[in-house]
Design a protein around this motif. Structure first.
Motif, short mmCIF file in Angstrom:
data_model
loop_
_atom_site.label_atom_id
_atom_site.label_comp_id
_atom_site.label_asym_id
_atom_site.label_seq_id
_atom_site.Cartn_x
_atom_site.Cartn_y
_atom_site.Cartn_z
N PRO A 25 0.81 -1.23 0.00
CA PRO A 25 0.00 0.00 0.00
C PRO A 25 0.83 1.27 0.00
N ALA A 26 1.94 1.30 0.76
CA ALA A 26 2.77 2.51 0.82
C ALA A 26 3.45 2.77 -0.51
N GLY A 27 4.06 1.75 -1.08
CA GLY A 27 4.75 1.93 -2.35
C GLY A 27 3.82 2.31 -3.48
N LEU A 28 2.67 1.65 -3.56
CA LEU A 28 1.72 1.94 -4.62
C LEU A 28 1.13 3.35 -4.46
N GLN A 29 0.92 3.80 -3.23
CA GLN A 29 0.42 5.15 -3.02
C GLN A 29 1.46 6.18 -3.46
N ALA A 30 2.73 5.92 -3.13
CA ALA A 30 3.79 6.83 -3.57
C ALA A 30 3.83 6.89 -5.10
N ALA A 31 3.74 5.74 -5.74
CA ALA A 31 3.77 5.68 -7.20
C ALA A 31 2.58 6.38 -7.83
N LEU A 32 1.42 6.27 -7.19
CA LEU A 32 0.23 6.95 -7.71
C LEU A 32 0.45 8.45 -7.73
N TYR A 33 1.04 8.98 -6.66
CA TYR A 33 1.29 10.42 -6.59
C TYR A 33 2.35 10.86 -7.59
N VAL A 118 12.19 5.03 -3.89
CA VAL A 118 11.30 4.88 -2.75
C VAL A 118 11.36 3.43 -2.29
N LEU A 119 11.73 3.22 -1.04
CA LEU A 119 11.83 1.88 -0.48
C LEU A 119 10.59 1.58 0.34
N GLY A 120 9.76 0.69 -0.19
CA GLY A 120 8.57 0.24 0.53
C GLY A 120 8.68 -1.26 0.77
N VAL A 121 9.81 -1.66 1.36
CA VAL A 121 10.15 -3.08 1.42
C VAL A 121 9.65 -3.79 2.67
N GLY A 122 9.14 -3.05 3.67
CA GLY A 122 8.43 -3.63 4.78
C GLY A 122 9.23 -4.57 5.67
N PHE A 123 8.53 -5.48 6.29
CA PHE A 123 9.15 -6.46 7.18
C PHE A 123 8.34 -7.74 7.14
N SER A 124 8.87 -8.77 7.73
CA SER A 124 8.13 -10.03 7.87
C SER A 124 7.98 -10.34 9.35
N ASP A 125 6.81 -10.84 9.72
CA ASP A 125 6.56 -11.20 11.11
C ASP A 125 7.27 -12.51 11.45
N GLU A 126 7.72 -12.59 12.69
CA GLU A 126 8.20 -13.86 13.21
C GLU A 126 6.99 -14.73 13.51
N HIS A 127 6.90 -15.87 12.87
CA HIS A 127 5.72 -16.72 13.02
C HIS A 127 5.92 -17.75 14.13
N PRO A 128 4.86 -18.05 14.86
CA PRO A 128 4.97 -19.07 15.89
C PRO A 128 5.06 -20.47 15.29
N ASP A 129 5.63 -21.37 16.05
CA ASP A 129 5.70 -22.76 15.61
C ASP A 129 4.31 -23.38 15.61
N PRO A 130 4.06 -24.33 14.72
CA PRO A 130 2.77 -25.03 14.75
C PRO A 130 2.66 -25.87 16.02
N PRO A 131 1.43 -26.22 16.39
CA PRO A 131 0.19 -26.04 15.64
C PRO A 131 -0.43 -24.65 15.86
N VAL A 278 9.08 4.26 3.03
CA VAL A 278 7.66 4.41 3.37
C VAL A 278 7.11 3.10 3.91
N GLY A 279 6.01 3.21 4.64
CA GLY A 279 5.32 2.01 5.11
C GLY A 279 5.99 1.36 6.30
N ASP A 280 5.88 0.04 6.37
CA ASP A 280 6.28 -0.70 7.56
C ASP A 280 7.79 -0.75 7.79
N ILE A 281 8.58 -0.34 6.81
CA ILE A 281 10.03 -0.31 7.03
C ILE A 281 10.42 0.90 7.87
N THR A 282 9.48 1.81 8.09
CA THR A 282 9.72 2.99 8.92
C THR A 282 9.02 2.83 10.26
N ALA A 283 9.40 3.66 11.22
CA ALA A 283 8.81 3.57 12.55
C ALA A 283 7.36 4.05 12.54
N GLY A 284 6.56 3.52 13.47
CA GLY A 284 5.17 3.94 13.58
C GLY A 284 4.23 2.76 13.48
#
Length: 360
Positions: A25-33, A118-131, A278-284
């Motif tokens: 969403p952040a990268g596409l919004q920047a590109a739209l503008y 524009v870097l809108g590369v975000g992050f990945s969540d640490e996922h819990p082990d199954p189940p 922009v987006g999740d790669i930044t604080a907030g």
């Protein structure tokens, strides 16, 4: 070279004013503008991402709940392309500044040159082990997006750190049935947090999860624990941290914050001139509307730096006035795209007709 379709077989060099890395969403919004403000722009997107995983879209005004993340992003991509931008499927693996102050980005299928990045590369969540259940069906990563759906329903918070303890207490604003699942780990939160947490009506479950029960539609119904107990839940939040995709910011020399996010100013520009984040790669807050606002801010600031007019008075005094042939400062690709929009066409000019005298 600007093509609306990516050539994934023949390596080539693509030249733009603006390259947006990341199609969230952040990268596409920047590109739209930047595109609507007249700058040749490409979004280079590897696919996937946190937004693409959403089963439903919440907290985005004007977007209905049943819209999936993929549907949301596909609509956004089509919007961006309709205004004259390119959306290219590729993974940028290296980035560098050239001797002339531009940026060269190396993808798996092509190279890209740009005046601004524009870097809108975000992050990945640490996922819990199954189940654990499927994301969006009892496993949720966004408190602000999804807390509403758990009003008066049993909820878990998974993890042993400060964040897990605080999110559990926050969830008491929505339901009176909240558990912290340690999954066999020892608490890592502070003594003060421990005192605070235990003063709230929250169960701390130490036993590891051994199984789960789901309804016919795939939603979580309950977890089974190694002590033989079964606890019912509608859903919950794993709190194991984030891995920020900081490889490209690091290559470009961008300053990072202590938490791994990229440091930016109020215009979303990094410590490197011409590079924005922009987006999740930044604080907030990691929210779609927040990310879109950051993307819009970056797009506007990029326009201020790239637009040709008004030309600087010092340059005018040195080189003379602006020649009408230099305007408009828009590429043929964006001009052609604008032709497709009826509102961009001037209405026909109706010349007044002379009044004829009445014949007596």
């Amino acid at each position: 070279m600007n093509d609306n379709e990516a050539d994934s077989e023949t390596p080539t060099v693509r030249d733009y004013e603006v390259i947006v890395v990341g199609g969230g969403p952040a990268g596409l919004q920047a590109a739209l503008y930047t595109t609507r403000l007249g700058h040749d722009t490409a979004v280079v997107d590897r696919g996937g991402g946190r937004a693409a995983m959403m089963l439903d879209t919440h907290n985005v005004i004007g977007v209905t709940e049943e819209t999936s993340g993929n549907e949301f992003l596909q609509t956004a991509q089509e919007q961006v392309k309709s205004y004259g931008a390119d959306v290219v499927r590729d993974l940028i693996v290296d980035a560098e500044r050239t001797d002339d102050g531009r940026f060269r980005l190396h993808g798996n299928n092509a190279e890209f040159l740009a005046d601004r990045v524009v870097l809108g590369v975000g992050f990945s969540d640490e996922h819990p082990d199954p189940p654990v259940p499927r994301t969006g069906k009892g496993l949720h990563y966004c408190l602000h997006c999804d807390a509403y759906m758990f009003i008066d329903r049993p909820v878990y918070v998974m993890g042993s750190g400060e964040a897990a303890a605080h999110v559990a207490m926050i969830m008491l604003n929505f339901t009176d049935d909240v558990d912290v699942l340690l999954r066999g780990e020892s608490p890592e939160w502070s003594e003060e947090t421990d005192e605070q947490l235990r003063a709230h009506p929250i169960d701390i479950v130490e036993a590891e999860i051994t199984g789960m029960r789901k309804s016919d539609d795939g939603w979580l119904e309950a977890y089974e624990f190694e002590d033989g107990s079964v606890r019912e839940y509608r859903g919950g939040f794993p709190m194991y941290g984030s891995n920020y995709n900081a490889a490209l910011p690091d290559q470009l020399g961008c300053e990072l914050n202590d938490d791994g996010t990229v440091a930016v100013d109020e215009s979303m520009e990094t410590s490197v001139d011409g590079v924005y984040a922009v987006g999740d790669i930044t604080a907030g807050h990691n929210q779609i509307p927040v990310a879109m606002g950051k993307g819009a801010q970056a797009g506007i600031d990029i326009h201020y730096g790239l637009r040709e007019f008004p030309r600087d008075l010092e340059e005018i005094r040195e080189n003379g006035p602006v020649d009408a042939a230099e305007t408009p400062d828009i590429s043929s690709q964006i001009r052609d795209a604008a032709e497709a929009f009826p509102e961009a066409r001037a209405p026909p000019i109706e010349s007044p007709q002379p009044e004829l005298a009445d014949d007596d």
